[in-house]
Design a protein around this motif. Structure first.
Motif, PDB file in Angstrom:
ATOM      1  N   GLN A 151      50.296  54.746  54.333  1.00  0.00           N
ATOM      2  CA  GLN A 151      50.242  53.916  55.303  1.00  0.00           C
ATOM      3  C   GLN A 151      49.564  52.240  54.613  1.00  0.00           C
ATOM      4  OE1 GLN A 151      51.491  55.455  57.727  1.00  0.00           O
ATOM      5  NE2 GLN A 151      51.648  53.370  59.180  1.00  0.00           N
ATOM      6  N   ARG A 152      50.562  51.274  54.802  1.00  0.00           N
ATOM      7  CA  ARG A 152      49.928  50.112  53.959  1.00  0.00           C
ATOM      8  C   ARG A 152      48.671  49.181  55.022  1.00  0.00           C
ATOM      9  NH1 ARG A 152      54.373  46.229  51.424  1.00  0.00           N
ATOM     10  NH2 ARG A 152      52.502  45.514  50.687  1.00  0.00           N
ATOM     11  N   GLN A 153      47.606  48.742  54.198  1.00  0.00           N
ATOM     12  CA  GLN A 153      46.334  47.977  55.596  1.00  0.00           C
ATOM     13  C   GLN A 153      46.833  47.322  54.728  1.00  0.00           C
ATOM     14  OE1 GLN A 153      43.998  50.577  55.099  1.00  0.00           O
ATOM     15  NE2 GLN A 153      44.853  52.064  54.455  1.00  0.00           N
ATOM     16  N   THR A 154      45.812  46.016  54.538  1.00  0.00           N
ATOM     17  CA  THR A 154      45.779  45.069  53.610  1.00  0.00           C
ATOM     18  C   THR A 154      45.466  44.911  51.843  1.00  0.00           C
ATOM     19  OG1 THR A 154      42.973  45.419  52.915  1.00  0.00           O
ATOM     20  CG2 THR A 154      43.373  44.544  55.092  1.00  0.00           C
ATOM     21  N   PRO A 155      46.485  43.503  51.656  1.00  0.00           N
ATOM     22  CA  PRO A 155      46.298  43.587  50.173  1.00  0.00           C
ATOM     23  C   PRO A 155      45.163  44.028  49.171  1.00  0.00           C
ATOM     24  CG  PRO A 155      47.155  41.564  51.255  1.00  0.00           C
ATOM     25  CD  PRO A 155      46.032  41.992  52.499  1.00  0.00           C
ATOM     26  N   ASP A 156      43.902  44.163  49.651  1.00  0.00           N
ATOM     27  CA  ASP A 156      43.119  44.669  49.138  1.00  0.00           C
ATOM     28  C   ASP A 156      43.303  46.378  48.944  1.00  0.00           C
ATOM     29  OD1 ASP A 156      42.851  42.037  48.057  1.00  0.00           O
ATOM     30  OD2 ASP A 156      40.724  41.572  49.771  1.00  0.00           O
ATOM     31  N   VAL A 157      42.666  46.484  50.345  1.00  0.00           N
ATOM     32  CA  VAL A 157      43.388  48.058  50.479  1.00  0.00           C
ATOM     33  C   VAL A 157      43.690  48.268  49.495  1.00  0.00           C
ATOM     34  CG1 VAL A 157      43.216  50.142  52.105  1.00  0.00           C
ATOM     35  CG2 VAL A 157      41.326  47.851  52.359  1.00  0.00           C
ATOM     36  N   ALA A 193      45.895  47.566  47.059  1.00  0.00           N
ATOM     37  CA  ALA A 193      45.251  46.885  45.444  1.00  0.00           C
ATOM     38  C   ALA A 193      44.114  48.331  45.562  1.00  0.00           C
ATOM     39  CB  ALA A 193      44.579  45.396  45.012  1.00  0.00           C
ATOM     40  N   LYS A 194      42.959  49.165  45.565  1.00  0.00           N
ATOM     41  CA  LYS A 194      42.510  49.834  45.389  1.00  0.00           C
ATOM     42  C   LYS A 194      43.271  51.133  45.500  1.00  0.00           C
ATOM     43  CE  LYS A 194      38.264  47.522  47.262  1.00  0.00           C
ATOM     44  NZ  LYS A 194      37.059  47.653  48.484  1.00  0.00           N
ATOM     45  N   TYR A 195      44.457  51.192  46.591  1.00  0.00           N
ATOM     46  CA  TYR A 195      44.956  52.637  46.398  1.00  0.00           C
ATOM     47  C   TYR A 195      45.700  52.857  45.070  1.00  0.00           C
ATOM     48  CZ  TYR A 195      48.114  56.178  47.766  1.00  0.00           C
ATOM     49  OH  TYR A 195      49.617  56.869  47.433  1.00  0.00           O
ATOM     50  N   PHE A 196      46.305  51.753  44.775  1.00  0.00           N
ATOM     51  CA  PHE A 196      46.939  51.494  43.539  1.00  0.00           C
ATOM     52  C   PHE A 196      46.890  51.762  42.343  1.00  0.00           C
ATOM     53  CE2 PHE A 196      50.021  50.869  47.023  1.00  0.00           C
ATOM     54  CZ  PHE A 196      51.629  52.128  46.862  1.00  0.00           C
ATOM     55  N   ARG A 197      45.473  51.472  41.933  1.00  0.00           N
ATOM     56  CA  ARG A 197      44.739  51.071  41.049  1.00  0.00           C
ATOM     57  C   ARG A 197      44.330  52.788  40.796  1.00  0.00           C
ATOM     58  NH1 ARG A 197      42.218  46.287  42.620  1.00  0.00           N
ATOM     59  NH2 ARG A 197      43.067  44.672  41.748  1.00  0.00           N
ATOM     60  N   LYS A 198      43.736  53.156  41.767  1.00  0.00           N
ATOM     61  CA  LYS A 198      43.527  54.582  41.895  1.00  0.00           C
ATOM     62  C   LYS A 198      44.836  55.551  41.436  1.00  0.00           C
ATOM     63  CE  LYS A 198      41.101  57.700  44.558  1.00  0.00           C
ATOM     64  NZ  LYS A 198      40.398  57.986  45.662  1.00  0.00           N
ATOM     65  N   LEU A 199      45.096  55.440  41.768  1.00  0.00           N
ATOM     66  CA  LEU A 199      47.038  56.374  41.668  1.00  0.00           C
ATOM     67  C   LEU A 199      46.907  56.413  40.477  1.00  0.00           C
ATOM     68  CD1 LEU A 199      49.251  58.107  43.691  1.00  0.00           C
ATOM     69  CD2 LEU A 199      50.171  55.707  43.017  1.00  0.00           C
ATOM     70  N   ALA A 200      47.146  55.123  39.738  1.00  0.00           N
ATOM     71  CA  ALA A 200      47.485  55.024  38.515  1.00  0.00           C
ATOM     72  C   ALA A 200      46.005  55.814  37.788  1.00  0.00           C
ATOM     73  CB  ALA A 200      47.833  53.389  38.546  1.00  0.00           C
ATOM     74  N   ARG A 201      45.162  55.315  37.535  1.00  0.00           N
ATOM     75  CA  ARG A 201      44.226  56.355  37.017  1.00  0.00           C
ATOM     76  C   ARG A 201      44.148  57.617  37.188  1.00  0.00           C
ATOM     77  NH1 ARG A 201      40.481  52.956  39.348  1.00  0.00           N
ATOM     78  NH2 ARG A 201      40.204  54.951  40.512  1.00  0.00           N
ATOM     79  N   TRP A 213      53.468  42.237  42.685  1.00  0.00           N
ATOM     80  CA  TRP A 213      52.557  42.867  42.324  1.00  0.00           C
ATOM     81  C   TRP A 213      51.618  43.655  41.639  1.00  0.00           C
ATOM     82  CZ3 TRP A 213      50.702  45.920  45.843  1.00  0.00           C
ATOM     83  CH2 TRP A 213      49.064  46.162  45.915  1.00  0.00           C
ATOM     84  N   LEU A 214      52.479  44.759  42.509  1.00  0.00           N
ATOM     85  CA  LEU A 214      52.290  45.974  41.231  1.00  0.00           C
ATOM     86  C   LEU A 214      52.535  46.306  39.541  1.00  0.00           C
ATOM     87  CD1 LEU A 214      51.738  48.803  42.705  1.00  0.00           C
ATOM     88  CD2 LEU A 214      53.912  49.825  41.998  1.00  0.00           C
ATOM     89  N   THR A 215      52.972  45.194  39.064  1.00  0.00           N
ATOM     90  CA  THR A 215      52.454  45.373  37.342  1.00  0.00           C
ATOM     91  C   THR A 215      50.958  44.623  37.196  1.00  0.00           C
ATOM     92  OG1 THR A 215      54.652  45.303  37.400  1.00  0.00           O
ATOM     93  CG2 THR A 215      53.041  44.460  35.616  1.00  0.00           C
ATOM     94  N   GLU A 216      50.786  43.655  38.048  1.00  0.00           N
ATOM     95  CA  GLU A 216      49.565  42.490  38.218  1.00  0.00           C
ATOM     96  C   GLU A 216      48.735  43.919  38.481  1.00  0.00           C
ATOM     97  OE1 GLU A 216      50.525  39.575  40.833  1.00  0.00           O
ATOM     98  OE2 GLU A 216      51.732  38.705  39.654  1.00  0.00           O
ATOM     99  N   ILE A 217      48.646  43.961  39.233  1.00  0.00           N
ATOM    100  CA  ILE A 217      47.306  44.831  39.651  1.00  0.00           C
ATOM    101  C   ILE A 217      47.122  45.678  39.175  1.00  0.00           C
ATOM    102  CG2 ILE A 217      47.124  44.017  42.094  1.00  0.00           C
ATOM    103  CD1 ILE A 217      48.012  47.184  42.751  1.00  0.00           C
ATOM    104  N   THR A 218      47.677  46.881  38.613  1.00  0.00           N
ATOM    105  CA  THR A 218      47.685  47.504  37.775  1.00  0.00           C
ATOM    106  C   THR A 218      47.981  48.011  35.998  1.00  0.00           C
ATOM    107  OG1 THR A 218      50.003  48.630  38.058  1.00  0.00           O
ATOM    108  CG2 THR A 218      47.992  49.225  39.712  1.00  0.00           C
ATOM    109  N   GLU A 219      48.440  46.733  35.737  1.00  0.00           N
ATOM    110  CA  GLU A 219      48.714  46.174  34.226  1.00  0.00           C
ATOM    111  C   GLU A 219      50.251  47.136  34.259  1.00  0.00           C
ATOM    112  OE1 GLU A 219      44.778  45.507  32.492  1.00  0.00           O
ATOM    113  OE2 GLU A 219      44.891  43.731  33.672  1.00  0.00           O
ATOM    114  N   LEU A 220      50.705  47.814  34.823  1.00  0.00           N
ATOM    115  CA  LEU A 220      51.619  49.071  34.228  1.00  0.00           C
ATOM    116  C   LEU A 220      52.782  48.350  34.571  1.00  0.00           C
ATOM    117  CD1 LEU A 220      50.074  52.610  35.813  1.00  0.00           C
ATOM    118  CD2 LEU A 220      50.078  51.151  33.138  1.00  0.00           C
TER     119      LEU A 220
END
Length: 148
Positions: free
Chosen positions: A34-40, A42-50, A82-89
């Motif tokens: 469920q989408r929230q704020t851009p910062d939240v 970004a944290k979610y997708f970085r955590k998912l990637a990791r 955006w996803l590439t920028e925040i996860t570097e994947l």
């Protein structure tokens, strides 16, 4: 370590997520975010990637039946960037023309209530799109099968 990729069924409110291990090339629905704020987000997708040890994301690109792109296509492309920028994947875009309707048909056949179907739809659409991506030959970094 196994290479894993995440399939994304992009939405402005909800994002369906599926995961595939490239060694077995089978996609499974993971969850609906469920989408929230851009910062939240970004944290979610970085955590998912990791946590999932991802090597790539595949974002479904919604296009019209004619193959022409729409406003949603533009939004999905912006999200992928955006996803590439925040996860570097790396992020591939993949035609998801029929995934939501196919997912809806499968869920209706399962005789689920409308509420239960809605709860599962986006993750199932992500799984269908990721399966199609894998079947198109995108099983390794050497053969990404990118359409974007």
């Amino acid at each position: 370590m196994a290479q894993r990729i995440a399939g994304i069924d992009y939405g402005t409110v909800r994002i369906g997520i599926a995961i595939a291990d490239l060694s077995v090339a089978i996609a499974s629905p993971l969850e609906i975010y469920q989408r929230q704020t851009p910062d939240v987000d970004a944290k979610y997708f970085r955590k998912l990637a990791r946590e999932e040890a991802l090597v790539k994301f595949v974002v479904g690109l919604p296009v019209h039946l004619s193959g022409e792109e729409s406003q949603k296509s533009y939004e999905a492309r912006q999200f992928a960037k955006w996803l590439t920028e925040i996860t570097e994947l790396p992020v591939d875009l993949f035609d998801e023309r029929y995934t939501s309707s196919e997912a809806e048909e499968m869920l209706q056949a399962a005789n689920l209530t409308k509420k239960r179907r809605k709860a599962k739809l986006d993750a199932l659409a992500a799984q269908i799109m990721l399966t199609a991506y894998l079947e198109a030959g995108a099983r390794s970094e050497e053969n990404p099968g990118s359409l974007g």
